[in-house]
Design an enzyme around this catalytic site. Structure first.
Site, mmCIF file in Angstrom:
data_model
loop_
_atom_site.group_PDB
_atom_site.id
_atom_site.type_symbol
_atom_site.label_atom_id
_atom_site.label_comp_id
_atom_site.label_asym_id
_atom_site.label_seq_id
_atom_site.Cartn_x
_atom_site.Cartn_y
_atom_site.Cartn_z
ATOM 1 N N ASP A 87 0.803 -1.231 0.000
ATOM 2 C CA ASP A 87 0.000 0.000 0.000
ATOM 3 C C ASP A 87 0.835 1.281 0.000
ATOM 4 O O ASP A 87 0.380 2.320 -0.439
ATOM 5 C CB ASP A 87 -0.938 0.019 1.222
ATOM 6 C CG ASP A 87 -0.194 -0.181 2.534
ATOM 7 O OD1 ASP A 87 1.038 -0.353 2.509
ATOM 8 O OD2 ASP A 87 -0.840 -0.164 3.607
ATOM 9 N N HIS A 88 2.074 1.198 0.486
ATOM 10 C CA HIS A 88 2.841 2.437 0.643
ATOM 11 C C HIS A 88 3.427 2.921 -0.675
ATOM 12 O O HIS A 88 3.362 4.072 -1.020
ATOM 13 C CB HIS A 88 3.974 2.222 1.644
ATOM 14 C CG HIS A 88 3.524 2.360 3.059
ATOM 15 N ND1 HIS A 88 2.586 1.561 3.623
ATOM 16 C CD2 HIS A 88 3.895 3.239 4.029
ATOM 17 C CE1 HIS A 88 2.392 1.923 4.878
ATOM 18 N NE2 HIS A 88 3.170 2.946 5.144
ATOM 19 N N ASP A 107 4.096 -1.233 11.263
ATOM 20 C CA ASP A 107 3.655 0.105 10.905
ATOM 21 C C ASP A 107 3.069 0.734 12.163
ATOM 22 O O ASP A 107 2.298 0.085 12.879
ATOM 23 C CB ASP A 107 2.592 0.048 9.803
ATOM 24 C CG ASP A 107 2.338 1.435 9.269
ATOM 25 O OD1 ASP A 107 2.874 1.773 8.200
ATOM 26 O OD2 ASP A 107 1.626 2.210 9.947
ATOM 27 N N ARG A 162 0.027 12.842 10.165
ATOM 28 C CA ARG A 162 1.362 13.395 10.445
ATOM 29 C C ARG A 162 1.616 14.611 9.559
ATOM 30 O O ARG A 162 1.340 14.564 8.366
ATOM 31 C CB ARG A 162 2.453 12.361 10.172
ATOM 32 C CG ARG A 162 2.400 11.254 11.175
ATOM 33 C CD ARG A 162 3.574 10.304 11.096
ATOM 34 N NE ARG A 162 3.473 9.429 12.246
ATOM 35 C CZ ARG A 162 3.771 8.145 12.242
ATOM 36 N NH1 ARG A 162 4.229 7.572 11.141
ATOM 37 N NH2 ARG A 162 3.642 7.432 13.348
ATOM 38 N N SER A 169 7.113 7.114 12.783
ATOM 39 C CA SER A 169 7.016 5.834 12.098
ATOM 40 C C SER A 169 7.748 4.701 12.816
ATOM 41 O O SER A 169 8.657 4.919 13.601
ATOM 42 C CB SER A 169 7.585 6.011 10.689
ATOM 43 O OG SER A 169 8.200 4.852 10.234
ATOM 44 N N ARG A 187 9.499 2.586 11.101
ATOM 45 C CA ARG A 187 10.492 2.109 10.118
ATOM 46 C C ARG A 187 11.826 1.769 10.781
ATOM 47 O O ARG A 187 12.472 2.614 11.397
ATOM 48 C CB ARG A 187 10.666 3.131 8.996
ATOM 49 C CG ARG A 187 11.143 4.487 9.430
ATOM 50 C CD ARG A 187 11.071 5.484 8.284
ATOM 51 N NE ARG A 187 9.691 5.866 8.010
ATOM 52 C CZ ARG A 187 9.313 7.058 7.553
ATOM 53 N NH1 ARG A 187 10.193 7.983 7.309
ATOM 54 N NH2 ARG A 187 8.040 7.334 7.338
HETATM 55 C C1 MIC Z 1 4.311 6.315 8.197
HETATM 56 O O1 MIC Z 1 3.152 6.689 8.310
HETATM 57 O O2 MIC Z 1 5.281 7.015 8.527
HETATM 58 C C2 MIC Z 1 4.573 4.937 7.670
HETATM 59 C C3 MIC Z 1 5.174 5.085 6.355
HETATM 60 O O3 MIC Z 1 3.360 4.249 7.529
HETATM 61 C C4 MIC Z 1 5.475 4.233 8.660
HETATM 62 C C5 MIC Z 1 6.035 2.977 8.199
HETATM 63 C C6 MIC Z 1 7.171 3.134 7.282
HETATM 64 O O4 MIC Z 1 7.986 4.041 7.456
HETATM 65 O O5 MIC Z 1 7.279 2.288 6.411
HETATM 66 C C7 MIC Z 1 4.871 3.974 10.035
HETATM 67 O O6 MIC Z 1 4.045 4.749 10.461
HETATM 68 O O7 MIC Z 1 5.301 3.066 10.752
HETATM 69 FE FE1 SF4 Z 2 0.098 4.801 5.086
HETATM 70 FE FE2 SF4 Z 2 1.441 5.477 7.290
HETATM 71 FE FE3 SF4 Z 2 0.024 7.276 5.924
HETATM 72 FE FE4 SF4 Z 2 -1.212 5.422 7.267
HETATM 73 S S1 SF4 Z 2 0.094 7.011 8.137
HETATM 74 S S2 SF4 Z 2 -1.701 6.081 5.222
HETATM 75 S S3 SF4 Z 2 0.133 3.676 7.024
HETATM 76 S S4 SF4 Z 2 1.835 6.194 5.220
#
Ligand code: MIC
Ligand code: SF4
Length: 643
Positions: free
Chosen positions: A64-65, A119, A379, A535, A537
């Protein structure tokens, strides 16, 4: 003594440790989820563990990302994840099927179960009464292999809801109000449990918006009770059989209580650049906007989209505004198509995007220079949108939609009367984009398909006797993982290639960091408070590991990032005396001797700044298990040693 709902579920799942507040407990994990940006690493780690088939009740791999496929890299990653899922007993949600948290809530989540996901917004599942926790990929790999997941027995905050939301005030405003009161650090070490008569007034998607964005509090997770509303939602998803009623005991004891009267809430927005910089529309004043993005795992449910369609009906997007809408899942998009709402959105001039994370993770739709963008996301960290000086405001779908028409930030209560928005009694169910794993008898014949972008993860070493290394970088408070390891369309394709992605480490703060760290060979990073928020990550730990970072010394850490550092074999240390932060500069030589012995002896570790000629103390708050991991050089080495 009565138990909170959190404690009831945790107690049912404890497999290791003492069930005592503040102690580390190991819990059995029923379900896992991964997404593509963290998934490739998680599955490489899972492979390295040598477990043939997942041992969970349900594991799902979502794509999805990173669905842009601007080069071969993403497509290769998707193919790799798909093949590994097929072989090892994991369901595979194909690109286009939707955002992991939205789809998991619709199709797999179940009250009373435990879920960990690679995630940070995994707590979305708390909207149907799950203990759903965001974790690093390595922790998810271990859980898929049947290992326990370790957390500190959390403090539990009771957010007592009374009243009911006024027209056009939304679930997003509830969580923004909680963030305004508690801040992005307020939830660290805590689970946020929602109780009170106001709960019954909120639908499952609304509850899920609230638990989703609880991640921004730094909380371990957030949870709602499982009640009649939950049952109806699950029934409409054709999954009534997983329903169980769950609520806290009447005499449950909470560590803190926060009271919120839903009737008193007003529409709110989180202003740049932090989700807790919350103000009312009135406080913000007049604001001309350039862009509106509706979607993300926080606000992309059918209910959200129906409200947006109602507001956009018969209207045209303001000529100075670009409006994009990404429905959260194939199910949502399909239902919008079937009931005509999609045509309303298209008619109004919305740019309809694929059901995926998209702009939320900087995959396209970056605003213009200094552009003001209203987003229904969770975010708004600096640079995350892909435009360094972009000004991102986090708002409800209602506020986003009406503002897209007026061209200025607009209070949705100006729309006028609000109709009743009802969820359907039956959602459209078609799981044809979820590929089941191969049957056990056939799994050996499934070939794992790897592309050239998939590189092994960096090797970590057992803990050194002495760290004698310069400070390669000093940063301030509230550094996010988007600072440490940015995402976006250019960098996300490198998530399975640590040597390549590490070239972008700390790019938001100091572009010269990777080269400097690498030429130093070994180094220490100095940070302020709440270091590593955001995140999950693990790349924010693996890239520094690759660049030779041995320890990170800060005023305090965010939970998931601290665990990721330990998993990577990097020492996460805090200053005993915060004032010492001011006495260290980039380039100073930091020495810590006899480390294994010092760590065994207690929490305090003696350190010295050789350049400035003073001694100082740092603290390592870690369980015995985490210390063993650090001695071994990270979770993978530790798991191999212990299996
Ligand atoms: C995000 O919202 O920052 C992400 C991308 O979903 C991350 C995961 C990632 O960095 O792959 C998260 O929230 O954990
Ligand atoms: Fe995707 Fe993270 Fe954004 Fe949610 S917050 S939509 S999991 S990138």
């Amino acid at each position: 003594m009565g138990l909170t709902l959190t404690e009831k579920i945790l107690k049912n799942h404890v497999v290791d440790g003492e069930f005592v507040k503040g102690k580390e407990i190991g819990i059995k994990i029923d379900q896992t989820l991964t997404q593509d940006a963290t998934g490739t690493m998680a599955y490489l780690e899972f492979e390295a563990m040598g477990v043939p088939r997942v041992k969970t009740e349900r594991s799902v791999a979502y794509i999805d990302h990173n669905t842009l496929q601007s080069g071969f890299e993403n497509a290769d990653d998707h193919r790799f994840i798909g093949s590994i899922a097929k072989k090892h007993g994991i369901y595979f949600s194909r690109p286009g099927n939707g955002i992991c948290h939205q789809v998991h809530l619709e199709r797999f989540g179940a009250p009373g179960k435990t879920l960990i996901g690679s995630d940070s917004h995994t707590p979305t599942g708390g909207g149907i009464g799950m203990i759903a926790i965001g974790a690093g990929g390595m922790d998810v790999a271990v859980a898929m292999g049947g290992g326990a997941y370790y957390i500190t027995y959390p403090k539990i905050v009771n957010v007592k809801l009374s009243g009911a939301l006024s027209p056009w005030v939304s679930a997003k405003d509830v969580i923004l109000e909680v963030l305004r009161r508690l801040s992005v650090k307020g939830g660290v070490g805590k689970v946020i449990e929602y109780t009170g008569e106001g709960v019954a007034t909120l639908s499952v998607p609304e509850r899920a918006t609230i638990t989703n964005m609880g991640a921004e509090l730094g909380a371990t997770t957030s949870i709602f009770p499982s009640d009649e509303t939950t049952r109806k939602f699950l029934k409409a998803q054709g999954r009534e059989e997983v329903y169980v009623e769950l609520s806290p005991d009447a005499d449950a004891i909470y560590d803190e209580t926060v009271e919120i009267n839903l009737s008193e809430l007003v529409p709110l927005a989180a202003c740049p650049h932090s989700p807790d910089n919350v103000k009312s529309v009135e406080e913000i004043g007049s604001l001309k906007i350039d862009q509106v993005c509706i979607g993300s795992c926080t606000n992309s449910s059918l209910l959200d989209m129906l409200k947006v369609a109602h507001i956009l009906k018969g209207k045209t997007v303001h000529p100075d505004v670009s409006l994009s809408i990404a429905p959260g899942s194939k199910q949502v998009l399909n239902m919008l198509a079937q009931n005509g709402a999609l045509s309303i959105l298209i008619d109004a001039g919305a740019r309809i995007l694929e059901s995926a994370c998209g702009p939320c993770i900087g995959m396209g739709q970056s605003p213009n220079s200094k552009g003001i963008s209203l987003r229904t996301f969770n975010r708004n960290f600096e640079g995350r949108s892909g435009t360094k000086d972009g000004q991102i405001y986090l708002v409800s779908p209602e506020m986003a939609a009406i503002s897209a028409i007026t061209g200025v930030l607009t209070d949705p209560r100006d729309i006028g009367e609000m109709p009743e928005f009802e969820l359907p009694e039956e959602f459209v169910i078609n799981d044809n984009m979820i590929v089941p794993p191969a049957p056990e008898a056939e799994m050996d014949s499934v070939e794992i398909l790897r592309g050239p972008n998939i590189k092994p993860f960096p090797v970590s070493e057992p803990l050194w006797e002495t760290i004698d290394a310069p400070c390669s970088l000093k940063v301030g408070d509230n550094i996010t993982t988007d600072h440490i390891m940015p995402a976006g369309a250019k960098i996300l394709p490198l998530r399975s290639n640590i040597p390549a992605i590490s070239r972008h480490c700390f790019a938001v703060c100091d572009e010269s960091f990777p080269e400097r760290a690498e030429s130093l060979g070994k180094s220490v990073i100095i940070g302020g408070s709440n270091y590593g928020q955001g995140s999950s990550r693990e790349h924010a730990a693996l890239a520094p590991l690759y660049l030779g970072v041995k320890a990170v010394i800060t005023k305090s850490f965010a939970r998931i990032h601290m665990a990721n550092l330990i998993n990577a074999g990097i020492l996460p240390l805090t200053f005993e005396n915060e004032a010492d932060y001011d006495r260290i500069d980039q380039g100073d030589e930091i020495v810590m001797e006899n480390l294994p012995a010092q760590i065994k002896a207690g929490e305090i570790i003696k350190a010295a700044n050789k350049t400035k000629g003073f001694d100082f103390n740092v603290v390592l708050v870690a369980s015995d298990r985490q210390k063993d991991m650090l001695y071994a050089g990270g979770l993978l080495n530790y798991t191999k040693q212990n299996s």
